[in-house]
Design a protein around this motif. Structure first.
Motif, PDB file in Angstrom:
ATOM      1  N   GLN A 213      -4.712 -70.947 -18.633  1.00  0.00           N
ATOM      2  CA  GLN A 213      -5.095 -71.650 -17.408  1.00  0.00           C
ATOM      3  C   GLN A 213      -4.863 -73.148 -17.549  1.00  0.00           C
ATOM      4  OE1 GLN A 213      -5.538 -70.213 -14.676  1.00  0.00           O
ATOM      5  NE2 GLN A 213      -7.432 -69.081 -14.458  1.00  0.00           N
TER       6      GLN A 213
ATOM      7  N   ASN B   5      -7.244 -66.808 -22.165  1.00  0.00           N
ATOM      8  CA  ASN B   5      -7.313 -67.179 -20.748  1.00  0.00           C
ATOM      9  C   ASN B   5      -7.462 -68.684 -20.575  1.00  0.00           C
ATOM     10  OD1 ASN B   5      -7.165 -64.488 -19.979  1.00  0.00           O
ATOM     11  ND2 ASN B   5      -9.344 -64.287 -19.535  1.00  0.00           N
TER      12      ASN B   5
ATOM     13  N   THR C 153     -10.112 -62.756 -25.537  1.00  0.00           N
ATOM     14  CA  THR C 153      -9.606 -62.746 -24.164  1.00  0.00           C
ATOM     15  C   THR C 153      -9.943 -64.038 -23.453  1.00  0.00           C
ATOM     16  OG1 THR C 153      -9.758 -60.330 -24.011  1.00  0.00           O
ATOM     17  CG2 THR C 153      -9.739 -61.553 -21.945  1.00  0.00           C
TER      18      THR C 153
ATOM     19  N   TYR D 236      -6.446 -62.433 -18.144  1.00  0.00           N
ATOM     20  CA  TYR D 236      -5.451 -63.139 -17.324  1.00  0.00           C
ATOM     21  C   TYR D 236      -4.101 -63.194 -18.040  1.00  0.00           C
ATOM     22  CZ  TYR D 236      -3.246 -67.003 -14.760  1.00  0.00           C
ATOM     23  OH  TYR D 236      -2.366 -67.779 -14.039  1.00  0.00           O
ATOM     24  N   THR D 237      -4.134 -63.362 -19.345  1.00  0.00           N
ATOM     25  CA  THR D 237      -2.933 -63.485 -20.165  1.00  0.00           C
ATOM     26  C   THR D 237      -2.192 -62.154 -20.233  1.00  0.00           C
ATOM     27  OG1 THR D 237      -4.075 -65.124 -21.511  1.00  0.00           O
ATOM     28  CG2 THR D 237      -2.109 -64.146 -22.460  1.00  0.00           C
TER      29      THR D 237
END
Length: 579
Positions: free
Chosen positions: A28, A24, A20, A144-145
């Protein structure tokens, strides 16, 4: 863009924590300004697609596996392609008078996940204040993904953190793969991903190895060898930095912890044996210095303090900290949210060699460089952040360097400087920070390194001076590592917003956004010592005493063969080996 695609497989809860953070960090760092083209070929790990609404999507080429109850608010099919209906919106064909509805436990999205759904807040989440140390209980809490619907695969037979039916032994995972429902479905998803590729080159396998996911991964890798044997398989077994059972209070709990440690030890030994058999290269990862039996003291990084008992702002080195309310610094990292971010930072950095647009290097080339002479296990290292001073240059930094350049993130293994083969990647230092201009150089002009004309040339020269009879392959990336939310706030206050070491402390409310990073993969005699230690510890265990293994067909002779294989692998790292 030419293919070179890689499919990533993640098995287990801690590997999904690491994964994760990895996804992310990549997302970003995407460049959306066409005037500044990215150095990185994101098509290597990502795929382009279309949602049912005709919207273009860009999602990780990824399959992950975890247990029931590990997702919290994340739907198994994700949220990118379709929205799951609320139970009240579902029409039931049965007579409602004959049906009793019992609502299950509901999970509420934390502030970060709720803000991701709000278009007005989405653009500002990287600078918002979130308490991830408290809220990130599972990996989906800080995800976030957004994933493709086929990415997430949940094992329904086992519950996450269920002590009554634990998924804790290697044979349980091997047996799970053999069930038609799992093997056929997962194999089909692998094939679907690969058929989309133009120049598929191989697999990243990120996996837990202290529990039954080691067995599940081993069986999957055997399938990959059978069906895609000519493709490279780079496997990263990850070991958490903390196990809750090690915090025993009574003699009975201590005895139980020793037993569980032995089970984990068996899982690691069996996993490493199978992984080396079916992979191109094996790179164990952990911020715990010991790794097996118990994770041990955490690895220390200059200007980084991670995993506090409580969320506070980093200000000084670990030994100087005085925490409020009499709290102490955690010697053994307990937050997977923190430790997994450090491992993901290394993954993102040393994998740059075969992910750059300008590179003709492939996954197979990396494996061929590092696994010569049967050396199928390598160690990983990290320097986070690379300590370049504000207004300083690389030549000054390296000339004044004291101590090792790298910190090992492979358990029971140091990073040697004699007769080593290594791939090193440095990112986040601009070429104009190489050295002082001629009219300001003064004593720098007398140094041999002043004649270097690039970051790559200077780092290569430094490694040749500090490593004897060592072959070093250096990769340089201009772009620094993006460490905005949801990356943990683990950097000291003397690290500026741009990641450089400053004489002044950052103001309150100002976080670090980007940092330079150095990371590498290394193979030398120290890796052989790690394997010898693993062999020695595993040999102390009588496998027949553990019914989880004996009842599933792993007998004494099978385990002896595993140990013999590990010892034979260790012999490939004798100092007599010539690079």
């Amino acid at each position: 863009m030419v293919g070179k695609e890689i499919l990533t497989l993640q098995f287990g809860h801690y590997s999904n924590f690491v994964g994760t953070h990895w996804w992310n960090i990549q997302e970003q760092g995407f460049e959306y300004n066409s005037n500044i083209p990215s150095e990185i070929n994101h098509d290597v790990l990502y795929r382009e697609g279309l949602s049912p609404r005709g919207e273009v999507t860009f999602t990780p080429r990824l399959l992950l596996v975890d247990l029931k109850g590990s997702l919290k608010t994340l739907p198994e099919i994700g949220e990118l392609y379709e929205r799951l209906p609320h139970p009240s919106e579902v029409k039931v064909e049965w007579d409602e008078n004959l049906v009793e509805t019992r609502p299950g436990p509901s999970e509420v999205k934390n502030k970060f996940q709720a803000d991701l759904e709000d278009p007005e807040k989405l653009q500002s989440v990287s600078k918002e204040s979130y308490d991830f140390d408290k809220d990130a209980r599972v990996w989906s809490d800080f995800l976030y993904t957004r994933f493709h619907p086929r990415t997430v695969n949940i094992v329904k037979e086992y519950q996450h953190c269920n002590e009554n039916t634990p998924f804790d032994a290697f044979p349980l995972g091997a047996s799970l793969w053999k069930t038609p429902q799992f093997e056929e479905d997962f194999s089909d998803k692998i094939r679907n991903y690969i058929e989309e590729c133009d120049g598929f080159q191989g697999f990243h396998v990120l996996t837990d190895c202290t529990n039954a996911f080691g067995g599940l991964t081993s069986s999957c890798m055997e399938h990959l060898q059978d069906d895609y044997g000519r493709k490279s398989i780079l496997v990263f077994p990850v070991i958490p930095s903390h196990f809750p059972d090690n915090e025993y209070q009574t003699e009975e709990e201590k005895l139980q912890s020793v037993i569980i440690d032995s089970v984990r030890m068996l899982n690691v030994a069996l996993s490493f044996n199978e992984f080396t058999e079916n992979s191109s290269l094996l790179v164990p990862l952990s911020v715990g210095s010991t790794g097996w039996r118990q994770p041990g003291l955490k690895r220390e990084f200059r200007n980084v303090v991670y995993d506090f008992l409580g969320s506070i702002t980093c200000e000084k080195q670990l030994c100087d900290f005085k925490l409020p309310d009499g709290k102490k610094v955690s010697i053994e990292p307990k937050l997977p949210y923190h430790s997994s971010a450090i491992l993901a930072t290394a993954l993102e950095t040393f994998s740059m060699k075969y992910r750059l647009k300008s590179s003709g290097f492939a996954l197979a080339d990396l494996s061929a460089d590092l696994n010569q002479g049967g050396r199928k296990v390598a160690a990983a290292s990290l320097c986070l952040p690379f300590p370049l001073k504000e207004g300083g240059d690389l030549l000054e930094c390296l000339d004044k360097w004291e101590g090792p350049l790298f910190q090992s993130i492979t358990p029971n293994c140091t990073i040697g400087n004699y007769r080593v083969m290594q791939h090193v990647a440095l990112r986040g230092i601009a070429e104009e920070r190489l050295k002082k201009p001629l009219n300001q150089a003064q004593k720098q002009r007398e140094l041999p390194a002043y004649r270097c004309d690039s970051i790559e040339e200077m780092l290569t020269l430094f490694l040749s001076y500090t490593s004897e009879a060592t072959a070093s392959n250096v990769t340089v990336v201009q772009k620094p590592l993006d460490v905005r939310n949801p990356f943990p706030r683990i950097f000291n206050r003397n690290i500026a917003q741009n990641g450089c070491v400053s004489e002044f402390e950052r103001a309150d409310g100002i976080g670090v956004e980007k940092v330079p990073v150095l990371s590498g993969l290394h193979t030398g005699s120290e890796v052989g010592q790690m394997l010898e230690n693993l062999h020695t510890e595993a040999r102390k265990i009588k496998v027949a005493r553990f019914h989880q293994f004996a009842s599933e067909g792993i007998q004494k002779d099978d385990f002896e063969e595993c140990l013999d294989n590990l010892f034979a692998l260790r012999e490939n790292y004798e100092d007599s080996y010539v690079i």
